[in-house]
Design a protein around this motif. Structure first.
Motif, PDB file in Angstrom:
ATOM      1  N   UNK A  70      39.719  47.076  61.906  1.00 50.66           N
ATOM      2  CA  UNK A  70      38.595  45.716  62.859  1.00 50.66           C
ATOM      3  C   UNK A  70      39.186  44.881  63.555  1.00 50.66           C
ATOM      4  N   UNK A  71      39.825  44.313  62.367  1.00 49.60           N
ATOM      5  CA  UNK A  71      41.074  43.042  62.500  1.00 49.60           C
ATOM      6  C   UNK A  71      42.552  43.684  63.723  1.00 49.60           C
ATOM      7  N   UNK A  72      42.536  44.831  63.937  1.00 53.39           N
ATOM      8  CA  UNK A  72      43.366  45.270  64.796  1.00 53.39           C
ATOM      9  C   UNK A  72      43.725  45.038  66.395  1.00 53.39           C
ATOM     10  N   UNK A  73      42.304  45.089  66.982  1.00 57.15           N
ATOM     11  CA  UNK A  73      42.246  44.376  68.389  1.00 57.15           C
ATOM     12  C   UNK A  73      41.649  43.077  68.323  1.00 57.15           C
TER      13      UNK A  73
ATOM     14  N   UNK B  12      38.527  39.072  71.404  1.00 56.33           N
ATOM     15  CA  UNK B  12      38.682  38.395  70.021  1.00 56.33           C
ATOM     16  C   UNK B  12      37.848  38.097  69.775  1.00 56.33           C
ATOM     17  N   UNK B  13      36.775  37.455  70.050  1.00 51.77           N
ATOM     18  CA  UNK B  13      35.585  37.243  69.676  1.00 51.77           C
ATOM     19  C   UNK B  13      34.455  38.134  69.619  1.00 51.77           C
ATOM     20  N   UNK B  14      34.577  39.377  70.702  1.00 52.31           N
ATOM     21  CA  UNK B  14      33.708  40.239  70.556  1.00 52.31           C
ATOM     22  C   UNK B  14      34.128  41.045  69.860  1.00 52.31           C
TER      23      UNK B  14
ATOM     24  N   UNK C 126      31.879  43.866  66.610  1.00 48.32           N
ATOM     25  CA  UNK C 126      32.733  45.492  65.848  1.00 48.32           C
ATOM     26  C   UNK C 126      32.113  46.424  66.725  1.00 48.32           C
ATOM     27  N   UNK C 127      31.723  47.858  66.484  1.00 53.34           N
ATOM     28  CA  UNK C 127      31.220  48.861  67.298  1.00 53.34           C
ATOM     29  C   UNK C 127      30.349  48.281  68.985  1.00 53.34           C
TER      30      UNK C 127
ATOM     31  N   UNK D 200      37.556  53.148  67.296  1.00 52.04           N
ATOM     32  CA  UNK D 200      37.522  54.167  66.022  1.00 52.04           C
ATOM     33  C   UNK D 200      37.973  52.836  64.676  1.00 52.04           C
ATOM     34  N   UNK D 201      38.625  52.266  65.714  1.00 53.75           N
ATOM     35  CA  UNK D 201      39.247  50.601  65.000  1.00 53.75           C
ATOM     36  C   UNK D 201      37.906  49.106  63.961  1.00 53.75           C
TER      37      UNK D 201
END
Length: 447
Positions: free
Chosen positions: A13-16, A104-106, A111-112, A184-185
């Motif tokens: 989840x940190x990749x975005x 980045x904040x969203x 997350x999903x 997916x991330x």
């Protein structure tokens, strides 16, 4: 399955979030436009969004001082138009920075639940370098018309005067990937990994064929496209960027080995060790031109560890060793040449279990491997590297230029092929036995 998202910081989840940070850094600090011809005027050749006015002034100065830009100076009206374009670029850059901060904040907070917004923002981030690319293309058309040059593909790409830097291409690639896979991330459901494992276990195992097909697609299409993209659109100036793209592409089929399970450190380490042996071997024989064990080590890696690992070993060996021998536009070609030989070795000798058992079978295997290594080095590596020489040294691509380079490079290719045969003859059996023992002992690299 639980619908609640996992709390805390999830690696995927940190990749975005990291992608958003990268785009912000590119927009604020890194250059987006390159004018290589200005180096002849001892002026800066790369510029960010914020010093676009300085770029126009330096171009005007180079024209007035009689530099390589043999054209009339910009008129007052043209300078005003260029200044307006600069203001538009700065406004779009500010808007992109704000959008990436929101992205980045969203990504971190929602997350999903925020996938739709994240996809929209990364789609905008991917469109930004496309807009810059089209703008640069229009600028090259204008310069070619002003200078009286023909407007063709060569003059608009490899011989262009205005080019986009590799950072902007990197921004576009990352944005596209995150647009496609952010869903997916950001899906951090606690049972997701277990559910995927169960579903994968129930399916018929066709991973070997899928990996091989994907590898062929990458080797025959994607990686050559990346190399020629660097020649025509980056003017062979961003060899590190192209090399990193090749490594990234070569890791895709190799990482598919771990599709059904988590990789172990020793599995990755084995590939790194083989690449390191190839690098050290090239350094140890630096005093003997073309007499190097690199190709032999890559072939052994392909035979012992698989086709995908062979390509990755060859690509890494070419990239890392050139930190000692010198990076340049030849690096991607060397990476591809070593890699494709390792991949073919893994494919051709994947079923060569007959080397085990009798001594005659082992020596027959070595003999076959030596023949393959000599021919592959002479034909594949030699022709590819000679072709790269034509692209790097010739102003016009003619069959006479190719023929001259092939003939002059033939003796060196023969020496390289002979060295590959010699090293395979002495190293193939001992190293393959060691690799087989490690694989059997630790149960690694078994998809």
């Amino acid at each position: 399955m639980q619908k609640k998202q996992a709390t805390g910081v999830d690696t995927w989840a940190m990749l975005p979030v990291y992608g958003s940070i990268f785009v912000i850094i590119c927009t604020i600090f890194l250059p987006w436009i390159s004018i290589p011809v200005l180096k002849y005027s001892k002026l800066p050749t790369t510029y960010t969004f914020w010093n676009f006015d300085e770029c126009i002034q330096n171009v005007q100065r180079s024209i007035q001082e009689g530099g390589k830009l043999k054209m009339d100076a910009f008129t007052i009206q043209e300078l005003e138009i260029l200044q307006n374009i600069g203001q538009i670029l700065k406004v779009t850059a500010v808007f992109l920075i704000v959008a990436m901060l929101v992205c980045g904040i969203v990504s971190y907070k929602m997350k999903k639940k925020g996938v739709v917004w994240v996809k929209i923002l990364f789609f905008m981030s991917a469109l930004h370098p496309v807009f810059i690319f089209l703008l640069i293309g229009a600028g090259n058309v204008f310069v070619n018309e002003r200078m009286g040059r023909t407007i063709d593909f060569i003059n608009l790409t490899i011989h262009s005067y205005i080019q986009m830097t590799s950072w902007q291409y990197g921004q576009m690639i990352i944005s596209v990937l995150l647009f496609l896979f952010s869903g997916r991330f950001l899906d951090t459901q606690a049972e997701k990994k277990q559910q995927m494992y169960i579903e994968r276990s129930m399916k018929k195992d066709k991973r070997i064929g899928k990996r091989t097909l994907l590898s062929l697609l990458l080797i025959l299409a994607a990686i050559p496209f990346v190399i020629f993209f660097g020649i025509f659109f980056l003017n062979d100036r961003s060899d590190i960027f192209i090399s990193m793209c090749i490594i990234g592409l070569s890791m895709i089929p190799f990482c598919m080995v771990f599709e059904g399970r988590n990789p172990q450190a020793r599995e990755i380490l084995l590939i790194a060790v083989m690449a390191a042996i190839a690098v050290v071997g090239r350094m140890a024989f630096f005093m003997l031109p073309q007499f190097k064990p690199v190709t032999a080590i890559v072939i052994i890696a392909g035979v012992g560890l698989g086709a995908e690992a062979g390509f990755l070993t060859g690509a890494m060996a070419g990239f890392v060793s050139n930190f000692f021998f010198g990076q340049g536009p030849w690096t991607p070609w060397q990476m591809f040449s070593f890699g494709i030989i390792g991949f073919l070795a893994g494919v051709i000798f994947s079923k060569s279990k007959n080397r085990k058992g009798s001594r005659e079978a082992e020596w027959l295997h070595v003999l076959t491997l030596c023949i393959f290594g000599g021919l592959a080095t002479l034909v594949i590596y030699g022709l590819l590297m000679d072709t790269s020489t034509v692209f790097m040294s010739s102003q016009e691509l003619t069959w006479q230029a190719f023929l001259a380079v092939y003939i002059s490079g033939f003796p060196f290719n023969v020496i390289h092929a002979v060295s590959t045969v010699i090293f395979l003859f002495f190293l193939a059996l001992p190293m393959e036995r060691k690799l087989d023992r490690i694989k059997k002992k630790y149960g690694i690299l078994e998809a």
